[in-house]
Design an enzyme around this catalytic site. Structure first.
Site, PDB file in Angstrom:
ATOM      1  N   LYS A 149     -17.579  67.050 -34.385  1.00  0.00           N
ATOM      2  CA  LYS A 149     -16.825  68.063 -33.634  1.00  0.00           C
ATOM      3  C   LYS A 149     -15.588  67.439 -33.003  1.00  0.00           C
ATOM      4  O   LYS A 149     -14.513  68.049 -32.983  1.00  0.00           O
ATOM      5  CB  LYS A 149     -17.712  68.688 -32.559  1.00  0.00           C
ATOM      6  N   HIS A 290     -27.155  77.881 -76.125  1.00  0.00           N
ATOM      7  CA  HIS A 290     -26.847  78.899 -75.122  1.00  0.00           C
ATOM      8  C   HIS A 290     -28.100  79.336 -74.365  1.00  0.00           C
ATOM      9  O   HIS A 290     -28.354  80.529 -74.164  1.00  0.00           O
ATOM     10  CB  HIS A 290     -26.164  80.103 -75.771  1.00  0.00           C
TER      11      HIS A 290
END
Length: 538
Positions: A149, A290
């Site tokens: 922070k 696929h």
């Protein structure tokens, strides 16, 4: 009116005068400490970290001496003190903060190096409940979040791999850290604590057998940035979930170019499928294209299994993924590299097999060190607009003894073996799924159709095409068995299978028209069994 602390401009370059180090992973810590001291940086450290630094000749002040209070409760409390958190959160350019820090004898920290108790690793090793709880870090995340922070003034490092990055910045900027670096490190720090909390909350949900906790978090560690996603205009990256399940995320790539997004997706599908077959008794090979299988087979050897799998759809197999449930051997490798293949994945590979594959420099060879357990519980996650769909992995399995014969004719022993085989494959075919199989090999697969009849038709067509490729007049589906991932809602799908040449059927059952379908099977002389379990895969 005073300027709010959050709006006080932070410096671009922050001189590094004081560091706080508290680590469970000491990788690179001594070298970092020595480099910092050489630059005149003073170091504060927690108990064991301080001892290790001092023992290596790196001067460091114990946090307990700074706060005037010893570590207590077995080390659970050691840094939760204003002299530590004030030093982490204090905004140096804010007059009020500066005055309060001076009043209370609080010195700021310009560098904070903290990594967390190894909770994820502890859980992965199968630790009991109490041990897992004891490895939940409290002070570490608090320090990391505070420093992140306050990144306007403090650089926070949660990964030893970033020590070199910080030292390089100090060299370049005459002992200071640039704001851009502090921002980047802060972002990584918040991501790390978020992932840590996600791991803890997920473990609690599993430990309490809570299938739908009020909040659900998932996390991953970046494995690699990919060139693109499913299509070149999509950005993509691959993350490891941190679980020990063998597969594409845990595999070592022995050779070949970088895996693509589609390669990873297809390789996962292939390896999960081939793991359905017991490697101790049955060599098995799956060929995927696929995300759908275009050929799966078992055989006496991997080479034989590959030959049988390839027969099912040799056209689609071109450019596919090949998964094996045993160590890749030379005989199988020689056959696989005869056609263009994107990826080979196996638990391991012999030196001779690896050398054969190496002749195809772009072919990726992955070894995983083991097979995933198809019966092990786990979760699958899929994003939808505005949310996530979370469910158990489909770990259902059907054995021969679970089947219910519903027709007048029971399957023969050979048919029964093929029925179980075909249904295991169907579990990994996109729904609607139809799989024809004979002699431990798929001979026709219909996947992903809106109509089950269409899937049956496509599978039968594939079987006929495969026969023509072999120079045979009769379809490979002749004398085969057929598996459906869900019940036949009408008899037409089953009739289509019979017309294609199938002699036995496996399906979940459960349709309101089951009696009609059973009657159609009896009329066609088919044997049919119900599993009582469906395997939709969307």
């Amino acid at each position: 009116m005073a300027v709010p602390p959050s709006l006080v401009a932070s410096p671009d370059l922050q001189p590094l005068r004081r560091a706080l180090i508290s680590v469970s992973d000491a990788t690179g810590m001594i070298e970092l400490g020595r480099a910092l001291v050489a630059r005149g940086v003073s170091i504060a450290a927690t108990g064991s970290t301080c001892k290790a630094l001092n023992a290596a000749g790196v001067p460091a002040e114990n946090v307990a001496d700074i706060i005037g209070f010893p570590e207590i409760l077995g080390g659970r409390v050691k840094t939760l003190h204003p002299k530590i958190h004030g030093g982490l959160l204090g905004i140096r350019n804010d007059p009020v903060h500066a005055a309060e820090m001076a009043e209370h004898g609080i010195e700021g920290f310009d560098l904070v190096c903290v990594n967390l108790y190894p909770f994820e690793a502890t859980v992965a090793k199968g630790a009991d409940y109490a041990t897992a709880v004891e490895n939940i870090d409290i002070g570490g995340p608090a320090m990391i979040r505070a420093a992140a922070k306050n990144h306007g003034y403090a650089a926070v490092v949660v990964d030893p791999a970033d020590y070199g990055r910080v030292l390089a910045a100090l060299e370049e900027h005459d002992g200071a850290t640039p704001l851009a670096l502090r921002k980047a490190l802060a972002a990584k720090a918040f991501a790390r604590t978020a992932a840590y909390d996600a791991a803890v909350s997920s473990w609690f949900a599993a430990a309490l057998d809570e299938p739908a906790p009020a909040w659900r978090s998932f996390s991953g560690a970046l494995a690699e940035t990919l060139r693109y996603g499913e299509n070149p205009h999509q950005k993509a990256a691959f993350y490891s979930g941190g679980t020990p399940r063998p597969g594409v995320a845990t595999a070592r790539q022995l050779q070949g170019k970088q895996l693509s997004y589609n390669n990873i997706n297809d390789t996962d599908a292939a390896f999960e499928l081939v793991a359905e077959f017991d490697a101790a008794t049955t060599p098995a090979v799956a060929i995927i294209k696929h995300a759908n299988p275009c050929g799966v087979a078992v055989g006496d050897t991997l080479a034989e299994a590959y030959e049988k799998a390839l027969r099912c759809d040799p056209v689609s197999a071109f450019g596919g993924i090949v998964a094996l449930n045993r160590t890749l051997d030379a005989a199988a490798a020689k056959r696989i590299v005869e056609i263009f293949t994107e990826v080979i994945v196996a638990p391991d590979a012999t030196e001779e097999a690896a050398a054969i594959v190496a002749a195809k420099k772009n072919l990726r060879l992955l070894v995983t060190g083991g097979l995933p357990d198809p019966a092990a519980p786990g979760l699958t996650v899929r994003s939808v607009a505005g949310g996530l769909l979370v469910q158990d992995r489909d770990f259902g399995r059907t054995e021969a003894g679970d089947l219910k014969v519903v027709t007048k004719r029971a399957p023969t022993a050979a048919e029964l073996a093929d029925l179980v085989f075909a249904f295991r494959v169907a579990k990994h075919v996109k729904s609607n799924a139809i799989v024809y199989a004979k002699d431990g090999a798929t001979v026709g697969i219909g996947a992903g159709q809106m109509s089950r009849v269409d899937s049956s038709t496509i599978a039968a067509k594939k079987a006929a095409e495969a026969a023509r490729a072999l120079g045979r007049a009769e379809s490979l589906a002749l004398g085969s068995v057929v598996a459906s991932d869900a019940f036949f809602p009408f008899a037409d799908g089953l009739v289509a299978a019979a017309e294609a040449g199938a002699t036995a059927v496996i399906q979940p059952g459960g349709s309101v028209r089951d009696e009609e379908v059973i009657a159609a099977a009896d009329a066609a002389g088919l044997a049919m069994v119900f599993t009582g379990m469906r395997h939709f895969r969307h």
